[in-house]
Design an enzyme around this catalytic site. Structure first.
Site, PDB file in Angstrom:
ATOM      1  N   THR A  46       0.833  -1.207   0.000  1.00  0.00           N
ATOM      2  CA  THR A  46       0.000   0.000   0.000  1.00  0.00           C
ATOM      3  C   THR A  46       0.866   1.255   0.000  1.00  0.00           C
ATOM      4  O   THR A  46       2.002   1.234   0.475  1.00  0.00           O
ATOM      5  CB  THR A  46      -0.907  -0.001   1.257  1.00  0.00           C
ATOM      6  OG1 THR A  46      -1.538   1.272   1.369  1.00  0.00           O
ATOM      7  CG2 THR A  46      -0.092  -0.245   2.537  1.00  0.00           C
ATOM      8  N   ASP A  47       0.294   2.350  -0.486  1.00  0.00           N
ATOM      9  CA  ASP A  47       1.018   3.632  -0.451  1.00  0.00           C
ATOM     10  C   ASP A  47       1.181   4.158   0.974  1.00  0.00           C
ATOM     11  O   ASP A  47       2.003   5.054   1.218  1.00  0.00           O
ATOM     12  CB  ASP A  47       0.324   4.677  -1.336  1.00  0.00           C
ATOM     13  CG  ASP A  47      -1.119   4.979  -0.954  1.00  0.00           C
ATOM     14  OD1 ASP A  47      -1.635   4.360   0.010  1.00  0.00           O
ATOM     15  OD2 ASP A  47      -1.740   5.824  -1.612  1.00  0.00           O
ATOM     16  N   GLU A  48       0.414   3.584   1.927  1.00  0.00           N
ATOM     17  CA  GLU A  48       0.476   4.109   3.299  1.00  0.00           C
ATOM     18  C   GLU A  48       1.823   3.882   3.962  1.00  0.00           C
ATOM     19  O   GLU A  48       2.115   4.501   4.990  1.00  0.00           O
ATOM     20  CB  GLU A  48      -0.608   3.461   4.154  1.00  0.00           C
ATOM     21  CG  GLU A  48      -1.986   3.764   3.657  1.00  0.00           C
ATOM     22  CD  GLU A  48      -3.049   3.438   4.682  1.00  0.00           C
ATOM     23  OE1 GLU A  48      -2.709   3.245   5.859  1.00  0.00           O
ATOM     24  OE2 GLU A  48      -4.213   3.388   4.288  1.00  0.00           O
ATOM     25  N   TYR A  54      -1.430  -0.541  11.206  1.00  0.00           N
ATOM     26  CA  TYR A  54      -1.648  -1.202   9.910  1.00  0.00           C
ATOM     27  C   TYR A  54      -0.513  -0.892   8.950  1.00  0.00           C
ATOM     28  O   TYR A  54       0.122  -1.800   8.390  1.00  0.00           O
ATOM     29  CB  TYR A  54      -2.994  -0.770   9.305  1.00  0.00           C
ATOM     30  CG  TYR A  54      -3.070  -1.067   7.819  1.00  0.00           C
ATOM     31  CD1 TYR A  54      -3.129  -2.379   7.354  1.00  0.00           C
ATOM     32  CD2 TYR A  54      -3.060  -0.041   6.869  1.00  0.00           C
ATOM     33  CE1 TYR A  54      -3.171  -2.665   5.991  1.00  0.00           C
ATOM     34  CE2 TYR A  54      -3.109  -0.305   5.515  1.00  0.00           C
ATOM     35  CZ  TYR A  54      -3.160  -1.622   5.073  1.00  0.00           C
ATOM     36  OH  TYR A  54      -3.192  -1.896   3.727  1.00  0.00           O
ATOM     37  N   LYS A  65       2.437  -3.323   7.240  1.00  0.00           N
ATOM     38  CA  LYS A  65       2.657  -3.491   5.794  1.00  0.00           C
ATOM     39  C   LYS A  65       4.097  -3.103   5.440  1.00  0.00           C
ATOM     40  O   LYS A  65       4.729  -3.747   4.602  1.00  0.00           O
ATOM     41  CB  LYS A  65       1.660  -2.648   4.992  1.00  0.00           C
ATOM     42  CG  LYS A  65       0.209  -3.099   5.109  1.00  0.00           C
ATOM     43  CD  LYS A  65      -0.044  -4.484   4.536  1.00  0.00           C
ATOM     44  CE  LYS A  65       0.077  -4.532   3.027  1.00  0.00           C
ATOM     45  NZ  LYS A  65      -0.326  -5.867   2.490  1.00  0.00           N
TER      46      LYS A  65
END
Ligand code: NAD
Ligand code: TDX
Length: 336
Positions: A125-127, A152, A156
């Site tokens: 994810t970009d997060e 979260y 990741k």
């Protein structure tokens, strides 16, 4: 026949990819999914049994992974790893399944592909890059430093680091992709867009965290799937590709649009308690994927994809309605 093992293939994005594979390729798919609260096995119903097999199990189960990955012996066979705990708000309530599934589970996937010499594509994810200022001229690129904010996104990020280390230290043949916010059919009603649509469809109200200034970069799940397939086919081993469709919108813009599309006053929403540590803005620069691998998104306007998604939720109340009360009660308990 070429074979893929798709972890998390009964979830929102994984099941979209399974449909892509059945409709657009001739590969055989084995889905490994624990069927957590987030899964939608309904999304896989009706797919041909000679093309898709569902194995219910946990990616932290090393023995099961060894058996399933050990079947992938042909040219072009691969594991595509979607399985994860995926909701930020849940990670703030209880981070433990995030560490177990996203970090330990990815470790077990890596050990299985290492033992059997199988190609891996890891979905991220970009997060992991943290957040941008609203006026930051640079978007995230493959070179952006990791700075995750939530349990979260930290889990990741940890998984991504493991994948890169296994590539460098053990020669595992892996690619990675970091995608922006997805929307489309089968997304769980805990997530922003489905929550607002289904609130309105059930006569409830839209719930916006804080001022709604936060920006997300929206991509339709169909476009995410075609990007992952492009990377599997043409990606360079060891590389990371950012996936995005230039879909930046503030949350306030999105709620106004949903309200208008459903025939409501665009200012008729509730502002509720903000998310602790709430990332301000995500934005993806997907130049590498577009120029090196020739991928382009097929959805033009976000507004058009959103209108189709609203229609889909209006027609699939039998699927989402049983999930709704418990999710809304949990949000209400937090003042959201
Ligand atoms: P989701 O929560 O809808 O689906 C996750 C799936 O993984 C579920 O079917 C669940 O049963 C399964 N799963 C969870 N724990 C498991 C375990 N221990 N073993 C086996 N299966 C398990 O998530 P999603 O939104 O479809 O996200 C899929 C992937 O894409 C995740 O890796 C996520 O980080 C990534 N991603 C999501 C978005 C987004 O906007 N939703 C954006 C970028 C990347
Ligand atoms: O009711 C809500 N009101 C609201 O304003 C909810 C549920 C969310 N929000 C806000 C928070 C975020 O700014 O909307 C935005 C989107 O929220 P989520 O749907 O929870 O997504 P986000 O936290 O941005 O993360 C998503 O994109 C990246 C996915 O859930 C992740 O799995 C993915 O990695």
């Amino acid at each position: 026949m070429r074979r893929l093992l798709v972890t998390g293939g009964a979830g929102f994005i994984g099941s979209n990819f399974v449909h892509f594979l059945v409709e657009r390729t001739d590969v055989h798919v084995t889905v490994l999914d624990k069927l957590t609260y987030a899964a939608s096995p309904e999304a896989l119903e009706g797919l041909p049994s000679d093309r898709v097999e569902l194995v219910v199990g946990d990616i932290t189960d090393a023995g099961l992974l060894d058996e399933l990955v050990g079947r992938l012996t042909g040219e072009g066979d691969a594991v595509v790893h979607y399985a994860a705990e995926s909701h930020n708000d849940n990670s703030l309530r209880d981070p433990s399944p995030f560490v177990r599934t996203n970090i330990v589970g990815t470790f077990e996937v890596l050990e299985a592909v290492r033992r059997h010499g199988v190609r891996l594509h890891h979905i991220s994810t970009d997060e992991v890059y943290g957040d941008l200022e609203l006026d930051d001229p640079e978007r995230f690129t493959e070179a952006t430093a990791y700075q995750p904010s939530s349990p979260y996104s930290a889990s990741k990020a940890g998984a991504d680091h493991l994948v890169r280390a296994w590539v460098r230290s053990f020669g595992v043949a892996a690619t990675l992709s970091n995608c922006s916010n997805n929307y489309g059919p089968w997304q769980h009603v805990e997530k922003f867009i489905p929550r607002q649509i289904t609130n309105l469809l059930d006569g409830g109200r839209v719930k916006l965290y804080g001022s709604g200034a936060n920006v997300r970069d929206w991509i339709h799940a169909d476009d995410h799937s075609s990007a992952v397939w492009t990377i599997l086919e043409r990606g360079e081993i060891g590389q990371t590709y950012l996936i995005g469709a230039d879909g930046e919108r503030s949350n306030l813009q999105v709620v106004r649009l949903i309200l208008e599309l459903l025939g409501h006053d665009p200012d008729d929403f509730d502002q509720v308690a903000d998310r602790p540590g709430h990332d301000l803005r995500y934005a993806i620069d997907s130049t590498r994927l577009r120029t090196e691998l020739g991928w382009e998104p097929t959805y033009g306007a976000f507004e058009e994809g959103l209108a189709r998604t609203i229609e889909w939720y209006a027609e699939h109340g039998d699927w989402w309605r049983p999930k709704k009360a418990q999710i809304e009660a949990a949000y209400a308990a937090k003042g959201q």
